[in-house]
Design a protein around this motif. Sequence first.
Motif, PDB file in Angstrom:
ATOM      1  N   LYS A   1      79.841  65.004 154.970  1.00 32.39           N
ATOM      2  CA  LYS A   1      80.886  64.107 155.691  1.00 32.39           C
ATOM      3  C   LYS A   1      81.318  63.260 154.682  1.00 32.39           C
ATOM      4  CE  LYS A   1      81.018  60.273 158.717  1.00 32.39           C
ATOM      5  NZ  LYS A   1      80.260  59.141 159.380  1.00 32.39           N
TER       6      LYS A   1
ATOM      7  N   ALA B   1      73.956  67.214 155.748  1.00 30.74           N
ATOM      8  CA  ALA B   1      75.102  66.797 156.641  1.00 30.74           C
ATOM      9  C   ALA B   1      75.905  65.514 156.412  1.00 30.74           C
ATOM     10  CB  ALA B   1      74.579  66.667 158.093  1.00 30.74           C
ATOM     11  N   GLN B   2      75.289  64.419 155.895  1.00 31.33           N
ATOM     12  CA  GLN B   2      75.925  63.312 155.414  1.00 31.33           C
ATOM     13  C   GLN B   2      76.369  63.342 154.288  1.00 31.33           C
ATOM     14  OE1 GLN B   2      75.899  60.651 157.538  1.00 31.33           O
ATOM     15  NE2 GLN B   2      77.332  59.796 155.984  1.00 31.33           N
TER      16      GLN B   2
ATOM     17  N   SER C   1      77.613  69.540 159.885  1.00 31.72           N
ATOM     18  CA  SER C   1      76.551  69.008 160.782  1.00 31.72           C
ATOM     19  C   SER C   1      76.245  69.773 161.845  1.00 31.72           C
ATOM     20  CB  SER C   1      77.068  67.679 161.157  1.00 31.72           C
ATOM     21  OG  SER C   1      77.557  66.671 160.131  1.00 31.72           O
TER      22      SER C   1
ATOM     23  N   GLU D   1      71.466  60.642 162.318  1.00 36.02           N
ATOM     24  CA  GLU D   1      72.792  60.463 161.515  1.00 36.02           C
ATOM     25  C   GLU D   1      73.805  60.871 162.621  1.00 36.02           C
ATOM     26  OE1 GLU D   1      72.691  62.681 158.286  1.00 36.02           O
ATOM     27  OE2 GLU D   1      71.358  61.351 157.087  1.00 36.02           O
ATOM     28  N   LEU D   2      73.775  61.846 163.312  1.00 36.26           N
ATOM     29  CA  LEU D   2      74.843  62.309 164.188  1.00 36.26           C
ATOM     30  C   LEU D   2      74.846  61.193 165.601  1.00 36.26           C
ATOM     31  CD1 LEU D   2      74.229  66.288 164.352  1.00 36.26           C
ATOM     32  CD2 LEU D   2      76.114  65.126 163.496  1.00 36.26           C
TER      33      LEU D   2
ATOM     34  N   LEU E   1      68.515  64.357 160.582  1.00 31.90           N
ATOM     35  CA  LEU E   1      70.230  64.591 161.043  1.00 31.90           C
ATOM     36  C   LEU E   1      70.456  64.248 162.426  1.00 31.90           C
ATOM     37  CD1 LEU E   1      72.454  66.271 160.620  1.00 31.90           C
ATOM     38  CD2 LEU E   1      71.058  68.564 161.473  1.00 31.90           C
TER      39      LEU E   1
END
Length: 642
Positions: A151, A147-148, A163, A481-482, A478
């Motif tokens: 982005k 996901a990172q 994400s 991070e979100l 995850l």
Amino acid sequence: MLAKGFWLVVSLVAACSLAVVAGVVNPAEKVNALWLVTAAACFYMVAYRFYGAFLAARVLSLDPALRTPARRLADGMDFHPTNRWVLFGHHFAAIAGAGPLIGPMLAAQFGYLPGFLWILIGSVLVGAVHDMVILGASVRRNGRSLAQIAKDEIGPVGGLAASLAILFILIVALAGLGLAVVNSLAKSPWGTFTIFLTIPIALFMGLYLYKIRPGRVGEVSAIGFVLLLAAVFAGHYIPGSPIEPYFNLSKHGLVVAMAAYGFVASILPVWMLLCPRDYLSTYMKIGTVLLLACGVIFMAPTLQMPPVTRFVSGGGPIIPGTLFPFMFITIACGAISGFHSLISSGTTPKMITSEREIPMIGYGAMLAEGFVAVMALVAATILIPGDYFAINTKLSFDAIAALGFPVERVRELSALVGTDVAGRPGGAVSLAVGMASILSSLPGMAGLMPYWYNFALMFEALFILTTVDTGTRVARFLLQELGSRVYAPLGQPRWLPGIIATSLMVVVAWSYLIWSGNVSTIWPMFGVSNQLLAAIALGIGTTVLIKGGKVRYAWTTALPMAFMYVTTFAASWQLTGSFLRKAATAPTAAEALTFRINGGLVAVMAILAVVTLGDMLHKWYGYLTATRPVVTSEVLEYEEAA
């Protein structure tokens, strides 16, 4: 010259074996399972030696002189340099869940040939490429999650869509895999006891390897192997013993126990429990698969299932859809799985010591899983077709015979394993019966089929559980991070309150789905969502290659990505329509609402994938036409000269 001759012989054996399996040679004769095992082993050897080396040297340009995140960012928690064999065990155990076992078993209704070819070609050209490219990308980006990376490399719109899709898929996947564990171990004190013992054994191995006798991998491997065998053997004496009630758990009891384990595994340092336990379980996984291969060699069974059945056009009793796209969705992990990208950008890149180990772990572990899928397919197709359908459906014997597959030995098989196996859909029971049939044929194993049957059920549960613990940790990464977009401290990898809070949220989410039973209705979405994630990951990999100046090699990920998008969009469309049709004919309003929600969730998943794809294509056009500047999040730091 000698090496060239060796690889030429291996290639010829693979080609001849494939010709026999495909019916090019002696098409009128039934195929012996030995040909499948030989074809897969030789094909994978050639693929690893040549295509894996091509990806390492040309596509990824791996450089052993670069310092990996495990060395640069070592913190003793998530970033920890790990012996390559131990890490291979962890990675293989984490990616090898239910897919390579259950998927081929269910897809056998189409015949043995379509599934075999998809496992073989898919794992080499799609799945292993997917795993290796994402692992390489994450290693060069400080071990960042998929996901990172999305982005950073695609942008905020595509990154956010990716994400959200990844988090949704991961929770559904963990719930689905957890449900499979619960169904396998419910009221099974032998299996529950043995798997429980793997936890203290793993803790001891972790302390031994990193505190008591640092670096002594050989010693700890031998100790762990002996203790694991003792745990399996001791489990036989649990039924009927005074401690049986403590391990004879109900489904809800297992959910609570599994949630507690997932939470603990997510917050403890990787070296203490997660890595050694996965390494330990790999003994059983690979050892059992090799035993199965030996059983096939010794037994030399003939495949009873025809190469292709009439269900390729749809209307099958197990999978009602057509061969395309549903076989490619049903056989997931054995050929390609989006879940693998979460491991390749989750725990593994934070522990890898050198880039030279990426092919072995990223490409090699996927081929090993493909071989597991081949063995599962063999276990399914050596059963008489009528017996296979009798186990995997609720249809009457007469109804199965009317399909053209008379039931012959189900009652005999039930007597041999000591359990009524008829009408036990889901794939787990038929896989256990097939495995027990093969293993009991080994010298000195006659009469032990009930033991092999119960061992096989436990083996399946262990396969899945090691994916659940690692998946929980990856979901925690995850969510941190979100969450950091809303509350910055959550993004700090060493902030203990954030680790505990996000781990608890992940565990509560997937365990609630299992507890409430909702996941049993969501399970059909797992196959579609998992492969949609694979398509997204391949697109992210293509973006990384384009931005890294590897446009000439971008076809290695772009072509598989295109195939996966087409396949999964077709499956999403058909599955959504199926849910809506069921909602229209549901007997109660509650069931109708459930089907509509399921259809809506599949549609949302597909929309997120479309948004991600559209954003990627837009960015690719900009990079290829030089109208958009190339900015990469790659981190390159070389070892200091001695």
